[in-house]
Design a protein around this motif. Structure first.
Motif, PDB file in Angstrom:
ATOM      1  N   UNK B   8       8.886   2.261  37.101  1.00 24.59           N
ATOM      2  CA  UNK B   8       9.708   1.965  35.928  1.00 24.59           C
ATOM      3  C   UNK B   8       9.336   0.615  35.332  1.00 24.59           C
ATOM      4  N   UNK B   9       9.917   0.271  34.206  1.00 24.96           N
ATOM      5  CA  UNK B   9       9.640  -1.046  33.631  1.00 24.96           C
ATOM      6  C   UNK B   9      10.445  -2.116  34.365  1.00 24.96           C
ATOM      7  N   UNK B  10      11.596  -1.722  34.881  1.00 26.06           N
ATOM      8  CA  UNK B  10      12.425  -2.662  35.627  1.00 26.06           C
ATOM      9  C   UNK B  10      13.092  -1.921  36.767  1.00 26.06           C
ATOM     10  N   UNK B  11      13.027  -2.507  37.954  1.00 24.04           N
ATOM     11  CA  UNK B  11      13.660  -1.897  39.121  1.00 24.04           C
ATOM     12  C   UNK B  11      14.461  -2.962  39.853  1.00 24.04           C
ATOM     13  N   UNK B  12      15.700  -2.621  40.128  1.00 23.00           N
ATOM     14  CA  UNK B  12      16.557  -3.497  40.921  1.00 23.00           C
ATOM     15  C   UNK B  12      16.785  -2.808  42.256  1.00 23.00           C
ATOM     16  N   UNK B  13      16.588  -3.528  43.333  1.00 25.01           N
ATOM     17  CA  UNK B  13      16.753  -2.930  44.650  1.00 25.01           C
ATOM     18  C   UNK B  13      17.438  -3.917  45.577  1.00 25.01           C
ATOM     19  N   UNK B  31     -11.644   2.333  39.883  1.00 25.86           N
ATOM     20  CA  UNK B  31     -11.251   1.174  40.675  1.00 25.86           C
ATOM     21  C   UNK B  31      -9.851   0.758  40.252  1.00 25.86           C
ATOM     22  N   UNK B  32      -8.996   0.537  41.226  1.00 26.22           N
ATOM     23  CA  UNK B  32      -7.586   0.308  40.940  1.00 26.22           C
ATOM     24  C   UNK B  32      -7.092  -0.934  41.673  1.00 26.22           C
ATOM     25  N   UNK B  33      -6.130  -1.600  41.059  1.00 27.69           N
ATOM     26  CA  UNK B  33      -5.681  -2.891  41.569  1.00 27.69           C
ATOM     27  C   UNK B  33      -4.183  -3.057  41.367  1.00 27.69           C
ATOM     28  N   UNK B  34      -3.601  -3.840  42.242  1.00 28.80           N
ATOM     29  CA  UNK B  34      -2.249  -4.348  42.028  1.00 28.80           C
ATOM     30  C   UNK B  34      -2.283  -5.870  42.061  1.00 28.80           C
ATOM     31  N   UNK B  35      -1.521  -6.459  41.133  1.00 25.96           N
ATOM     32  CA  UNK B  35      -1.330  -7.894  41.062  1.00 25.96           C
ATOM     33  C   UNK B  35       0.169  -8.142  40.958  1.00 25.96           C
ATOM     34  N   UNK B  36       0.571  -9.350  41.305  1.00 23.57           N
ATOM     35  CA  UNK B  36       1.969  -9.700  41.065  1.00 23.57           C
ATOM     36  C   UNK B  36       2.046 -11.071  40.409  1.00 23.57           C
ATOM     37  N   UNK B  37       3.158 -11.302  39.735  1.00 24.69           N
ATOM     38  CA  UNK B  37       3.387 -12.600  39.088  1.00 24.69           C
ATOM     39  C   UNK B  37       4.843 -12.976  39.291  1.00 24.69           C
ATOM     40  N   UNK B  85      12.003 -12.672  48.157  1.00 29.21           N
ATOM     41  CA  UNK B  85      10.788 -13.277  47.593  1.00 29.21           C
ATOM     42  C   UNK B  85       9.795 -12.260  47.029  1.00 29.21           C
ATOM     43  N   UNK B  86      10.085 -10.979  47.172  1.00 33.36           N
ATOM     44  CA  UNK B  86       9.252  -9.954  46.531  1.00 33.36           C
ATOM     45  C   UNK B  86       9.604  -9.781  45.058  1.00 33.36           C
ATOM     46  N   UNK B  87      10.659 -10.425  44.617  1.00 31.50           N
ATOM     47  CA  UNK B  87      11.033 -10.345  43.204  1.00 31.50           C
ATOM     48  C   UNK B  87       9.921 -10.930  42.351  1.00 31.50           C
ATOM     49  N   UNK B  88       9.398 -10.138  41.448  1.00 34.24           N
ATOM     50  CA  UNK B  88       8.246 -10.540  40.646  1.00 34.24           C
ATOM     51  C   UNK B  88       7.927  -9.433  39.646  1.00 34.24           C
ATOM     52  N   UNK B  89       7.001  -9.734  38.738  1.00 31.14           N
ATOM     53  CA  UNK B  89       6.373  -8.695  37.925  1.00 31.14           C
ATOM     54  C   UNK B  89       5.182  -8.165  38.697  1.00 31.14           C
ATOM     55  N   UNK B  90       5.052  -6.868  38.750  1.00 35.59           N
ATOM     56  CA  UNK B  90       3.915  -6.246  39.424  1.00 35.59           C
ATOM     57  C   UNK B  90       3.080  -5.526  38.368  1.00 35.59           C
ATOM     58  N   UNK B 109       3.470  -3.695  33.353  1.00 36.09           N
ATOM     59  CA  UNK B 109       4.155  -4.289  34.490  1.00 36.09           C
ATOM     60  C   UNK B 109       5.479  -3.641  34.822  1.00 36.09           C
ATOM     61  N   UNK B 110       5.872  -3.805  36.074  1.00 36.67           N
ATOM     62  CA  UNK B 110       7.213  -3.446  36.544  1.00 36.67           C
ATOM     63  C   UNK B 110       7.875  -4.724  37.034  1.00 36.67           C
ATOM     64  N   UNK B 111       9.035  -5.000  36.461  1.00 36.18           N
ATOM     65  CA  UNK B 111       9.780  -6.159  36.943  1.00 36.18           C
ATOM     66  C   UNK B 111      10.639  -5.729  38.117  1.00 36.18           C
ATOM     67  N   UNK B 112      10.348  -6.241  39.293  1.00 33.32           N
ATOM     68  CA  UNK B 112      11.117  -5.920  40.494  1.00 33.32           C
ATOM     69  C   UNK B 112      12.083  -7.060  40.787  1.00 33.32           C
ATOM     70  N   UNK B 113      13.341  -6.699  40.880  1.00 36.24           N
ATOM     71  CA  UNK B 113      14.370  -7.675  41.234  1.00 36.24           C
ATOM     72  C   UNK B 113      14.992  -7.244  42.550  1.00 36.24           C
ATOM     73  N   UNK B 114      14.904  -8.080  43.544  1.00 37.09           N
ATOM     74  CA  UNK B 114      15.501  -7.797  44.846  1.00 37.09           C
ATOM     75  C   UNK B 114      16.767  -8.635  44.977  1.00 37.09           C
ATOM     76  N   UNK B 115      17.875  -7.947  45.241  1.00 40.68           N
ATOM     77  CA  UNK B 115      19.163  -8.655  45.306  1.00 40.68           C
ATOM     78  C   UNK B 115      19.746  -8.577  46.724  1.00 40.68           C
TER      79      UNK B 115
END
Lengths: 112, 115
Positions: B8-13, B31-37, B85-90, B109-115
């Motif tokens: 998704x574009x934004x995920x809260x978990x 070739x495929x990659x994942x990055x985070x910010x 600390x996994x909260x980031x844009x992926x 990107x997917x914005x991951x928010x960990x609460x």
């Protein structure tokens, strides 16, 4: 990958040219110079790349110094949409899996 | 113009939960990659993937992370037990080839928010 140095930020006026510098004094002979940019709240976007000769595409021009220790990304007429973080990245053969190593980049602000 | 699509574009978990981030790379890319910010920080490489296996991973990509290409189109990043600390844009990225003169295409990107 060899290290690059860029100014943290630059300002430009709309419709004027912008020259974004990058120093890469430890570049090796086979390293390519790539530029990406990241618009606010978006993923990075490829801009241009080169090896030795200057390059032009629809987005920008890349001027590479003769000794290749520096390069300049040129936006010929900045628009408000060009406000972004610009990254200069070297890509070399050593351990190449296609990954990109991003630095802090240059934050370009474009004033109307 | 072909593009990399992320959902998704934004995920809260909640902390400790598993999360799967999904990506559809450009169809003829190999070739495929994942990055985070993390917010306010630079884009960091996580993992590269080719021919159904990991070709390189960073020290961030520990045992909590895994990647998979379950079919011919999707590329997923799983975080087994999320931490704050996994909260980031992926960001997912793909390339046609890994030559030095090839470009990478990134998703939005997917914005991951960990609460």
């Amino acid at each position: 990958d060899a290290k690059t140095t860029q100014p943290n930020s630059m300002e430009s006026n709309e419709e004027e040219p912008v020259h974004l510098p990058c120093n890469h004094s430890t570049i090796s002979g086979t390293d390519y110079i790539h530029w990406y940019r990241q618009l606010p709240s978006q993923g990075p976007e490829y801009v241009i790349h080169g090896l030795t000769s200057n390059v032009n595409n629809r987005m920008a021009s890349l001027a590479i110094a003769e000794d290749r220790k520096s390069s300049t990304l040129i936006l010929h007429r900045a628009t408000l949409r060009d406000a972004a973080v610009y990254y200069c990245i070297l890509r070399g053969f050593s351990g190449n899996t296609g990954k990109l190593i991003f630095g802090q980049g240059t934050t370009l602000q474009v004033k109307p | 113009e072909p593009e990399v699509t992320q959902t998704p574009s934004h995920q809260v978990t909640q902390m400790g939960q598993e999360v799967i981030l999904r990506c559809v790379p450009i169809s003829n890319h190999l070739y495929f990659y994942w990055y985070r910010q993390i917010l306010g920080q630079k884009v960091e490489f996580l993992v590269s993937f080719y021919n159904n296996e990991i070709s390189e991973k960073s020290e961030i990509f520990d045992d909590q992370f895994s990647v998979e290409r379950p079919d011919g189109s999707n590329f997923t990043l799983k975080i087994r037990s999320t931490k704050l600390e996994d909260s980031a844009m992926y960001f997912c990225a793909s390339r046609r080839g890994q030559g030095l003169n090839t470009e990478a295409f990134f998703g939005q990107g997917t914005r991951l928010t960990v609460v």
